[in-house]
Design a protein around this motif. Structure first.
Motif, PDB file in Angstrom:
ATOM      1  N   ILE A  73      28.439  30.590  80.062  1.00  9.24           N
ATOM      2  CA  ILE A  73      28.018  31.543  79.026  1.00  9.24           C
ATOM      3  C   ILE A  73      28.235  30.941  77.648  1.00  9.24           C
ATOM      4  N   LYS A  74      29.386  30.296  77.462  1.00 13.08           N
ATOM      5  CA  LYS A  74      29.680  29.673  76.164  1.00 13.08           C
ATOM      6  C   LYS A  74      28.649  28.603  75.829  1.00 13.08           C
ATOM      7  N   SER A  75      28.324  27.757  76.811  1.00 12.18           N
ATOM      8  CA  SER A  75      27.356  26.691  76.539  1.00 12.18           C
ATOM      9  C   SER A  75      25.967  27.267  76.276  1.00 12.18           C
ATOM     10  N   SER A  76      25.589  28.333  76.985  1.00 14.54           N
ATOM     11  CA  SER A  76      24.273  28.922  76.727  1.00 14.54           C
ATOM     12  C   SER A  76      24.220  29.553  75.343  1.00 14.54           C
ATOM     13  N   VAL A  77      25.306  30.204  74.927  1.00 11.97           N
ATOM     14  CA  VAL A  77      25.344  30.795  73.579  1.00 11.97           C
ATOM     15  C   VAL A  77      25.293  29.699  72.522  1.00 11.97           C
ATOM     16  N   GLU A  78      26.061  28.624  72.723  1.00 11.64           N
ATOM     17  CA  GLU A  78      26.053  27.518  71.760  1.00 11.64           C
ATOM     18  C   GLU A  78      24.669  26.877  71.679  1.00 11.64           C
ATOM     19  N   ASN A  79      24.000  26.717  72.826  1.00  7.44           N
ATOM     20  CA  ASN A  79      22.650  26.139  72.825  1.00  7.44           C
ATOM     21  C   ASN A  79      21.668  27.034  72.084  1.00  7.44           C
ATOM     22  N   SER A  80      21.748  28.346  72.316  1.00 10.39           N
ATOM     23  CA  SER A  80      20.818  29.252  71.628  1.00 10.39           C
ATOM     24  C   SER A  80      21.089  29.273  70.135  1.00 10.39           C
ATOM     25  N   ILE A  81      22.364  29.224  69.746  1.00 11.48           N
ATOM     26  CA  ILE A  81      22.690  29.190  68.315  1.00 11.48           C
ATOM     27  C   ILE A  81      22.177  27.899  67.690  1.00 11.48           C
ATOM     28  N   ALA A  82      22.363  26.778  68.377  1.00  8.79           N
ATOM     29  CA  ALA A  82      21.891  25.500  67.843  1.00  8.79           C
ATOM     30  C   ALA A  82      20.365  25.495  67.715  1.00  8.79           C
ATOM     31  N   GLU A  83      19.668  26.056  68.717  1.00  2.00           N
ATOM     32  CA  GLU A  83      18.203  26.118  68.637  1.00  2.00           C
ATOM     33  C   GLU A  83      17.762  26.985  67.469  1.00  2.00           C
ATOM     34  N   ASN A  84      18.388  28.155  67.319  1.00  2.00           N
ATOM     35  CA  ASN A  84      18.028  29.045  66.215  1.00  2.00           C
ATOM     36  C   ASN A  84      18.345  28.411  64.870  1.00  2.00           C
ATOM     37  N   LEU A  85      19.476  27.739  64.783  1.00  5.40           N
ATOM     38  CA  LEU A  85      19.853  27.073  63.531  1.00  5.40           C
ATOM     39  C   LEU A  85      18.861  25.960  63.196  1.00  5.40           C
ATOM     40  N   ALA A  86      18.474  25.191  64.207  1.00  6.75           N
ATOM     41  CA  ALA A  86      17.497  24.126  63.975  1.00  6.75           C
ATOM     42  C   ALA A  86      16.151  24.718  63.547  1.00  6.75           C
ATOM     43  N   GLU A  87      15.778  25.828  64.144  1.00  7.50           N
ATOM     44  CA  GLU A  87      14.516  26.474  63.770  1.00  7.50           C
ATOM     45  C   GLU A  87      14.562  26.985  62.334  1.00  7.50           C
ATOM     46  N   VAL A  88      15.684  27.581  61.937  1.00  4.40           N
ATOM     47  CA  VAL A  88      15.819  28.085  60.563  1.00  4.40           C
ATOM     48  C   VAL A  88      15.830  26.927  59.573  1.00  4.40           C
ATOM     49  N   GLU A  89      16.580  25.858  59.905  1.00  6.69           N
ATOM     50  CA  GLU A  89      16.619  24.710  58.998  1.00  6.69           C
ATOM     51  C   GLU A  89      15.245  24.057  58.884  1.00  6.69           C
ATOM     52  N   GLY A  90      14.514  23.986  59.999  1.00  7.74           N
ATOM     53  CA  GLY A  90      13.167  23.411  59.953  1.00  7.74           C
ATOM     54  C   GLY A  90      12.231  24.240  59.099  1.00  7.74           C
ATOM     55  N   SER A  91      12.295  25.556  59.236  1.00  6.75           N
ATOM     56  CA  SER A  91      11.428  26.396  58.403  1.00  6.75           C
ATOM     57  C   SER A  91      11.873  26.346  56.951  1.00  6.75           C
ATOM     58  N   TRP A  92      13.163  26.168  56.713  1.00  4.69           N
ATOM     59  CA  TRP A  92      13.658  26.070  55.332  1.00  4.69           C
ATOM     60  C   TRP A  92      13.172  24.770  54.682  1.00  4.69           C
ATOM     61  N   ARG A  93      13.184  23.682  55.457  1.00  5.49           N
ATOM     62  CA  ARG A  93      12.703  22.410  54.923  1.00  5.49           C
ATOM     63  C   ARG A  93      11.200  22.440  54.680  1.00  5.49           C
ATOM     64  N   ASP A  94      10.461  23.110  55.562  1.00  2.00           N
ATOM     65  CA  ASP A  94       9.010  23.179  55.400  1.00  2.00           C
ATOM     66  C   ASP A  94       8.605  24.038  54.217  1.00  2.00           C
ATOM     67  N   HIS A  95       9.367  25.045  53.912  1.00  2.00           N
ATOM     68  CA  HIS A  95       9.030  25.958  52.824  1.00  2.00           C
ATOM     69  C   HIS A  95       9.710  25.483  51.541  1.00  2.00           C
ATOM     70  N   VAL A  96       8.935  24.995  50.583  1.00  2.00           N
ATOM     71  CA  VAL A  96       9.472  24.526  49.312  1.00  2.00           C
ATOM     72  C   VAL A  96       9.014  25.490  48.225  1.00  2.00           C
TER      73      VAL A  96
END
Length: 159
Positions: A73-96
């Motif tokens: 459960i811990k690893s699945s939560v960490e993976n989902s958080i990392a995916e969401n964080l990467a998605e937010v950072e990617g959209s933040w970098r794309d939006h200037v």
């Protein structure tokens, strides 16, 4: 286990009576009873310890399963958080945004602000103030109101 019926016990009792004798038979019977009780207590202790070991082993297995489930459960939560964080950072970098102040802009504005504040608050010589009409004395708000009130006399004591 040994199958002792009533007839076999009677035969054992008669043989013991003949071999041991009537005087020593009560002592031997008491000793045999106490030894039989000790053996039963020992067997009960062994059974209890074996059952405790089995329960302990089951608890260890259950604990191991719970740990594995918690880890998954811990690893699945960490993976989902990392995916969401990467998605937010990617959209933040794309939006200037268009009006984003850079570090250089902020530093330049800070330098200009300090320079202007220094000019406003720097001490000017009295002769310069007299020549160009600058403030000579600091007066309070009440003194300014009294000084510039229509029909009031000029009070030179305020400044």
């Amino acid at each position: 286990m040994i199958d002792l019926g009533l007839s076999k016990l009677a035969i054992i009792g008669v043989v013991a009576l003949i071999v041991i004798g009537p005087e020593k038979l009560p002592k031997v019977a008491r000793m045999a009873g106490s030894l039989y009780g000790r053996a039963q207590r020992y067997l009960n202790d062994v059974k209890a310890e074996v059952s405790r070991e089995i329960e302990l082993d089951e608890l260890k297995n259950l604990h191991k399963e719970v740990q594995e489930a918690a880890q998954s459960i811990k690893s699945s939560v960490e993976n989902s958080i990392a995916e969401n964080l990467a998605e937010v950072e990617g959209s933040w970098r794309d939006h200037v945004p268009l009006n984003v102040a850079t570090v250089d802009d902020v530093a330049r504005k800070a330098r200009e602000f300090r320079r202007k504040k220094l000019l406003r608050s720097s001490a000017l010589p009295v002769w310069y103030k007299q020549r160009h009409g600058g403030k000579m004395h600091v007066i309070s708000g009440a003194a300014r109101v009294a000084k510039f009130r229509p029909g009031a006399k000029s009070h030179a004591s305020f400044y």
